[in-house]
Scaffold this active site. Structure first.
Site, short mmCIF file in Angstrom:
data_model
loop_
_atom_site.label_atom_id
_atom_site.label_comp_id
_atom_site.label_asym_id
_atom_site.label_seq_id
_atom_site.Cartn_x
_atom_site.Cartn_y
_atom_site.Cartn_z
N SER A 83 25.02 68.68 75.65
CA SER A 83 24.65 67.36 76.14
C SER A 83 23.78 67.46 77.38
CB SER A 83 25.93 66.58 76.49
OG SER A 83 25.64 65.42 77.24
N TYR A 95 33.83 65.72 81.27
CA TYR A 95 33.18 65.88 79.96
C TYR A 95 31.99 66.84 80.08
CZ TYR A 95 29.86 64.86 76.25
OH TYR A 95 28.95 64.99 75.23
N LYS A 116 31.24 70.83 78.53
CA LYS A 116 30.04 71.28 77.81
C LYS A 116 29.40 72.48 78.50
CE LYS A 116 29.90 68.23 74.43
NZ LYS A 116 30.09 68.65 73.03
#
Length: 334
Positions: A124, A148, A152
């Site tokens: 991402s 989050y 990643k």
């Protein structure tokens, strides 16, 4: 090529399954259905003209993964499985590290056991954090600002270490910007469980009368209309990017980080206006206070994808909006 898609029944996974199947690859879906539905499997069969093999399982189940990799003689993995809501990650960081990091470790252990060394990771643009310059290229420093994004980034770094330890691995980390839209058939699209975490499905639900209005977080950013600007890419362009990446990895080893975006930013108000035009529906909205952690602008420098993958996002904003509305209509009238 036999390709396992973890999280394959999800939004991006299902569209990638369509593209890979059409290119002649044998696709196997692996998903615990925590944020997807068996209905997607039926829709995929309609699009593909045949059932796509599906295994219900959690990515943290190393034993089951190992058996699936062997049973289907898998050559490569595209790893979509994971939790993906920024706000929720701040409230439930343990869940995010368990699913996203521990889940990837489990997958890599299974792959190593079976001698499979090709993986495309669903990363991402959140790994970049607050932009120091725009557009964002792959050399921009990484500095994720929420759990989050950090999951990643942890996985990206882990995968880089794997390649350093064994040069036979073929790994690509695809840094998505903002996937939107749906398959042209209207049969599959973005259908989040519960309240949407992303702008487009929220706009769609407001237009469909399922929600009263859209809250626009911040109208005083230093952008042309004061609302946040993001890079939106059609999910089918994104899916085609995964197919091109598998082709790249069939020809080269090593670790690669590649942006998948359009290189163009649209504001929240741009998106509302484009959707109203494509759908013929009004999207009532209210500008409210900024949301913590949001940045004013974020868009990609997509040249690396063009050079390495021979891939350019080609679908327009109107196509993004029209396809999303077509999908919404198809699920409303089933």
């Amino acid at each position: 090529m036999n390709v396992l898609l973890t999280g394959g029944a999800g939004y991006i996974g299902s569209h990638t399954a369509v593209v890979l199947s059409q290119l002649g690859h044998q696709v196997i879906l692996y998903d615990n259905l925590s944020n997807s539905s068996c209905i997607v499997l039926e829709k995929l069969a309609q699009i593909a003209g045949r059932k796509i093999p599906f295994v219900k399982g959690d990515v943290r189940d190393t034993g089951l993964l190992s058996n699936v990799l062997a049973s289907y003689e898998i050559n490569a993995v595209v790893h979509f499985a994971g939790l993906k809501a920024v706000g929720e990650s701040a409230q439930k960081p343990i869940d995010y590290y368990t699913n996203n990091v521990q889940g990837t470790i489990s997958l890599l252990q299974a792959m190593q056991l079976r001698g499979i060394k090709t993986i495309v990771f669903s990363s991402s643009a959140t790994v970049y954090g607050e932009p120091r310059y725009l557009p964002l290229d792959e050399n921009h420093p990484t500095n994720a600002t929420n759990p989050y994004g950090r999951t990643k980034l942890h996985v990206e770094e882990m995968l880089r270490d794997v390649v350093t330890s064994d040069s036979q691995w073929r790994i690509a980390c695809l840094r998505y910007f903002n996937p939107v839209g749906a398959h042209e058939s209207g049969l599959i699209g973005e259908s989040p469980c519960g309240a949407p975490n992303n702008l487009m499905p929220y706009i769609v639900q407001v237009a469909a009368g399922q929600r009263a209005k859209l809250e626009v977080f911040g109208g005083d950013y230093p952008t042309p209309d004061g609302t946040g600007v993001r890079d939106y890419i059609h999910v089918m362009d994104l899916a085609e990017g995964h197919a091109a990446t598998l082709n790249l990895l069939s020809q080269t080893t090593g670790w690669h980080a590649i942006n998948l975006g359009t290189g163009k930013g649209y504001s929240v108000l741009d998106m509302i206006q484009a959707f109203e035009k494509a759908s013929g529906r009004q999207v009532p909205y209210e500008v409210v206070a900024r949301r913590a952690g949001d940045v004013a602008e974020c868009f990609a420098y997509p040249n690396k994808a063009r050079e390495l993958l021979n891939m350019t996002a080609r679908r327009t904003l109107n196509e993004m909006c029209a396809s999303a509305w077509r999908f919404q209509q198809s699920i409303q009238f089933e």
